[in-house]
Motif scaffolding. Structure first.
Motif, mmCIF file in Angstrom:
data_model
loop_
_atom_site.group_PDB
_atom_site.id
_atom_site.type_symbol
_atom_site.label_atom_id
_atom_site.label_comp_id
_atom_site.label_asym_id
_atom_site.label_seq_id
_atom_site.Cartn_x
_atom_site.Cartn_y
_atom_site.Cartn_z
ATOM 1 N N ALA A 42 27.558 -33.393 -35.138
ATOM 2 C CA ALA A 42 26.625 -32.361 -34.681
ATOM 3 C C ALA A 42 26.508 -31.241 -35.706
ATOM 4 N N ASP A 43 27.607 -30.915 -36.369
ATOM 5 C CA ASP A 43 27.576 -29.888 -37.415
ATOM 6 C C ASP A 43 26.667 -30.317 -38.564
ATOM 7 N N ILE A 44 26.768 -31.602 -38.927
ATOM 8 C CA ILE A 44 25.988 -32.112 -40.056
ATOM 9 C C ILE A 44 24.534 -32.326 -39.653
ATOM 10 N N GLY A 45 24.334 -32.935 -38.479
ATOM 11 C CA GLY A 45 22.989 -33.271 -38.007
ATOM 12 C C GLY A 45 22.655 -34.724 -38.297
ATOM 13 N N PHE A 46 21.998 -35.381 -37.348
ATOM 14 C CA PHE A 46 21.604 -36.771 -37.525
ATOM 15 C C PHE A 46 20.304 -36.868 -38.304
ATOM 16 N N PRO A 47 20.107 -38.002 -39.027
ATOM 17 C CA PRO A 47 21.033 -39.119 -39.201
ATOM 18 C C PRO A 47 22.218 -38.730 -40.074
ATOM 19 N N VAL A 48 23.328 -39.446 -39.872
ATOM 20 C CA VAL A 48 24.531 -39.185 -40.633
ATOM 21 C C VAL A 48 25.005 -40.487 -41.273
ATOM 22 N N SER A 72 39.623 -38.402 -32.211
ATOM 23 C CA SER A 72 38.963 -38.518 -30.917
ATOM 24 C C SER A 72 37.447 -38.579 -31.071
ATOM 25 N N ASP A 73 36.790 -39.219 -30.085
ATOM 26 C CA ASP A 73 35.330 -39.265 -30.079
ATOM 27 C C ASP A 73 34.755 -37.854 -30.056
ATOM 28 N N GLU A 74 35.428 -36.954 -29.353
ATOM 29 C CA GLU A 74 34.931 -35.581 -29.251
ATOM 30 C C GLU A 74 34.920 -34.894 -30.614
ATOM 31 N N ASP A 75 35.976 -35.098 -31.388
ATOM 32 C CA ASP A 75 36.039 -34.486 -32.720
ATOM 33 C C ASP A 75 34.991 -35.086 -33.650
ATOM 34 N N VAL A 76 34.815 -36.405 -33.571
ATOM 35 C CA VAL A 76 33.812 -37.061 -34.411
ATOM 36 C C VAL A 76 32.412 -36.585 -34.025
ATOM 37 N N THR A 123 21.838 -43.003 -36.506
ATOM 38 C CA THR A 123 20.702 -42.127 -36.192
ATOM 39 C C THR A 123 20.922 -41.297 -34.944
ATOM 40 N N ASP A 124 21.961 -41.631 -34.162
ATOM 41 C CA ASP A 124 22.249 -40.866 -32.951
ATOM 42 C C ASP A 124 23.720 -41.041 -32.605
ATOM 43 N N LEU A 125 24.166 -40.325 -31.575
ATOM 44 C CA LEU A 125 25.589 -40.335 -31.234
ATOM 45 C C LEU A 125 26.050 -41.708 -30.769
ATOM 46 N N ASP A 126 25.236 -42.422 -29.987
ATOM 47 C CA ASP A 126 25.656 -43.741 -29.506
ATOM 48 C C ASP A 126 25.907 -44.704 -30.664
ATOM 49 N N SER A 127 24.992 -44.733 -31.626
ATOM 50 C CA SER A 127 25.183 -45.643 -32.765
ATOM 51 C C SER A 127 26.366 -45.200 -33.609
ATOM 52 N N LEU A 128 26.562 -43.895 -33.748
ATOM 53 C CA LEU A 128 27.712 -43.407 -34.513
ATOM 54 C C LEU A 128 29.021 -43.840 -33.867
ATOM 55 N N PRO A 174 28.045 -28.747 -56.659
ATOM 56 C CA PRO A 174 27.339 -29.064 -55.407
ATOM 57 C C PRO A 174 27.589 -30.500 -54.955
ATOM 58 N N VAL A 175 27.905 -30.664 -53.667
ATOM 59 C CA VAL A 175 28.182 -31.970 -53.068
ATOM 60 C C VAL A 175 27.465 -32.038 -51.719
ATOM 61 N N PRO A 176 27.277 -33.242 -51.162
ATOM 62 C CA PRO A 176 26.677 -33.342 -49.829
ATOM 63 C C PRO A 176 27.601 -32.742 -48.774
ATOM 64 N N GLU A 177 27.025 -32.256 -47.686
ATOM 65 C CA GLU A 177 27.846 -31.784 -46.579
ATOM 66 C C GLU A 177 28.622 -32.974 -46.030
ATOM 67 N N THR A 178 29.940 -32.838 -45.950
ATOM 68 C CA THR A 178 30.798 -33.990 -45.673
ATOM 69 C C THR A 178 31.949 -33.586 -44.765
ATOM 70 N N ARG A 179 32.318 -34.502 -43.871
ATOM 71 C CA ARG A 179 33.515 -34.344 -43.055
ATOM 72 C C ARG A 179 34.422 -35.549 -43.303
ATOM 73 N N PHE A 180 35.708 -35.291 -43.460
ATOM 74 C CA PHE A 180 36.708 -36.340 -43.657
ATOM 75 C C PHE A 180 37.345 -36.659 -42.313
ATOM 76 N N VAL A 181 37.406 -37.928 -41.963
ATOM 77 C CA VAL A 181 37.994 -38.356 -40.701
ATOM 78 C C VAL A 181 39.188 -39.256 -41.001
ATOM 79 N N SER A 182 40.356 -38.846 -40.542
ATOM 80 C CA SER A 182 41.569 -39.647 -40.694
ATOM 81 C C SER A 182 41.917 -40.230 -39.331
#
Length: 286
Positions: free
Chosen positions: A118-124, A109-113, A141-146, A97-105
């Motif tokens: 959104a899949d994970i849910g804030f806070p992230v 794009s901002d849209e992909d991030v 805590t939200d999309l703008d800060s991310l 078991p691991v935390p829900e995680t996305r890898f970003v290389s």
């Protein structure tokens, strides 16, 4: 007496010296960086085995080229553990078991991030893929800060000297208890719970790294966490490993691993030094 080359002069070196000397292993410092080396001349000292490959991999390659001994945790082990995304992927594939995680290389794009968050849910949690000690880890805590954090990472990654251009988006586990469980040669030898002081938590602190002000207290590691730590070490094939486990509610997940953990023997169980000495000898005999 077996001669053990240790490339750190910090706490671990001092803590190892006397207990391993009592077990017929001489702990000696081998400087791997901050020096000038004549590569054509043979080294003055001969060692039988090394303890944990240097964190600066180019310097480690020079040590390998000149000395040629085997390591407790070689280059592959250090590189494997340092790649947080690779660790999460390998453990998830093995059913750990691991935390829900996305890898970003980067560049991404901002849209992909935004979609990944959104899949994970804030806070992230935004986490550089290859740093240690909590460096660069932030909570959005939200999309703008991310996207503000991501903009900064884009700037950093734009420099060609930055070798790792990746980071993780990871779920934030509220009120998580943070454990470091030590595994030596397939056996748990102790563990600590890392916790921020109450004042720091009340003011919004959430990162439990000791280098960020948390305290590490020895604990009797529960059987479930022992099994998780051993399974993680076996999956990664690393003999000497600190396994970081977060416990939130009924969930326990492996969040990271460290193949160069500081020895904190006063918090470990009886038999730690005997098991470590046995691992060092077995490594030297390979």
């Amino acid at each position: 007496m077996l001669r053990l080359a240790v490339t750190t002069a910090a706490e671990t070196f001092e803590r190892m010296r006397d207990p391993l000397a009592d077990r017929d292993i001489a702990v000696e410092h081998l400087q791997a960086d901050s020096r000038v080396v004549d590569l054509a001349s043979p080294p003055a000292d001969r060692f039988d085995v090394g303890f944990v490959y240097p964190s600066r991999l180019m310097e480690g390659g020079v040590v390998d080229g000149r000395h040629g001994f085997r390591w407790v945790n070689n280059r592959d082990a250090v590189v494997t553990s340092r790649n947080k995304a690779g660790v999460i992927a390998a453990l998830a594939r093995a059913g750990v078991p691991v935390p829900e995680t996305r890898f970003v290389s980067n560049p991404a794009s901002d849209e992909d991030v935004a979609a990944a968050a959104a899949d994970i849910g804030f806070p992230v949690v935004v986490k550089p893929n290859s740093t240690t000690r909590g460096v660069g880890v932030a909570k959005a805590t939200d999309l703008d800060s991310l996207l503000g954090i991501v903009d900064y990472l884009d700037l950093v990654h734009d420099y060609r000297a930055t070798g790792d251009r990746s980071y993780l988006l990871q779920e934030f586990l509220p009120e998580a208890r943070d454990y470091r469980v030590m595994v030596v040669d397939g056996t748990v030898v102790g563990g600590v719970e890392r916790r921020l002081p109450s004042a720091a938590r009340e003011s919004g602190g959430w990162k439990h790294n000791v280098h960020r002000g948390a305290t590490a207290t020895a604990v009797d590691v529960p059987a479930e966490l022992r099994s998780l730590a051993v399974e993680a070490a076996e999956t990664l094939g690393i003999d000497y490993l600190g396994v970081d486990i977060l416990v939130s509610g009924e969930r326990a997940v492996v969040s990271e691993t460290n193949a160069r953990p500081t020895i904190d023997h006063e918090k470990y169980e009886t038999g730690f030094w005997d098991r470590l000495a046995s691992l060092i000898r077995r490594t030297a005999e390979r």
